[in-house]
Design a protein around this motif. Structure first.
Motif: not given
Length: 280
Positions: A136-150, A190-191
């Protein structure tokens, strides 16, 4: 895939499309939902209102009536069900993760936890939890993050971001990107460590389930995408089973209703709101 010659004409394309009727694939909706082959124990087939398998990197959405139970299953151990809830006919009342955590004094989702709106009312309750790995802390992935990562995070890519899929689901329910709050997610844990660091604990394994109960009519948006903190370099997300069936909303005397004073007040707020509207 059909050859160009088969679909070169409108008639050919029509015949090819019609020939696909009855085709079964691993991830698809089941229509009618009552034809789901393996209803949960004690659930009549005619009470099933939504049955679907959502592939990794995909999304789904549905409007569920008050009292409906929604069972999510991580079939292979690599699903991650990112969830948003909206009051079905009043979408400005929506899941508020901050209040969900704050009011119940608990950031770790589990059985008995309530998903609250910013009106202090219950949108859904978590009635069963066979996984224990949620966030309940992190949320979901974003366009910027996935573009940078994948390399890409657009909805049509091989690595779509959760927020981009939520935008599509939202549009199909008359909602805009500005209507999308932070989400919760199930099946990848997530902890928070003693030093305040965020630790990714991963999955509890295959065939774990979570069951939620709609405490008012709700619009459900689901995106099945890798957790933003998943350390694996490849875009890894397996099928998510979604099954909803008719039930009854939580009532006074139910252990979920009376689990905490704060939760009881949230249920009373919800009951008062629905009673004033002639719904309960």
């Amino acid at each position: 895939m059909a050859s160009a010659s088969v679909t070169a004409s409108a008639y050919g394309a029509r015949d090819h499309a019609r020939a696909q009727e009855g085709t079964q694939v691993d991830a698809m909706p089941v229509l009618p939902a009552s034809s789901w082959p393996a209803p949960p124990e004690g659930i009549a087939a005619e009470d099933i209102v939504w049955a679907e398998t959502v592939a990794g990197g995909n999304y789904t959405h549905q409007v569920l009536a008050r009292g409906t139970e929604l069972r999510l299953t991580d079939l292979a151990g690599d699903a991650c069900a990112h969830l948003l809830l909206f009051s079905a006919d009043r979408p400005w009342e929506r899941l508020n993760v901050a209040d969900t955590v704050k009011v119940l004094w608990n950031a770790y989702l589990g059985a008995g936890h309530l998903l609250l709106s910013d009106q202090g009312r219950v949108l859904a309750s978590l009635v069963e939890d066979g996984s224990g790995r949620h966030d309940s802390l992190t949320g979901t992935s974003t366009l910027a993050r996935n573009t940078a990562r994948y390399g890409d995070g657009t909805p049509q890519s091989a690595s779509p971001a959760g927020r981009e899929l939520f935008k599509l689901a939202a549009l199909k329910n008359g909602l805009a990107p500005r209507d999308l709050p932070p989400s919760v997610s199930f099946f990848q844990g997530v902890r928070i460590a003693e030093d305040g660091a965020t630790e990714f604990t991963g999955s509890a394994g295959p065939n774990t389930t979570v069951t939620l109960r709609a405490e008012q009519d709700v619009t459900v948006l689901l995106a099945n995408v890798p957790h933003p903190l998943d350390p694996r370099p490849a875009y890894t997300c397996s099928n998510l089973e979604v099954l909803a069936y008719r039930g009854e909303p939580t009532a006074p005397g139910d252990p979920v209703w009376d689990a905490t004073p704060e939760g009881r007040r949230a249920f009373l707020n919800t009951a008062g709101h629905l009673t004033a509207r002639g719904i309960a």
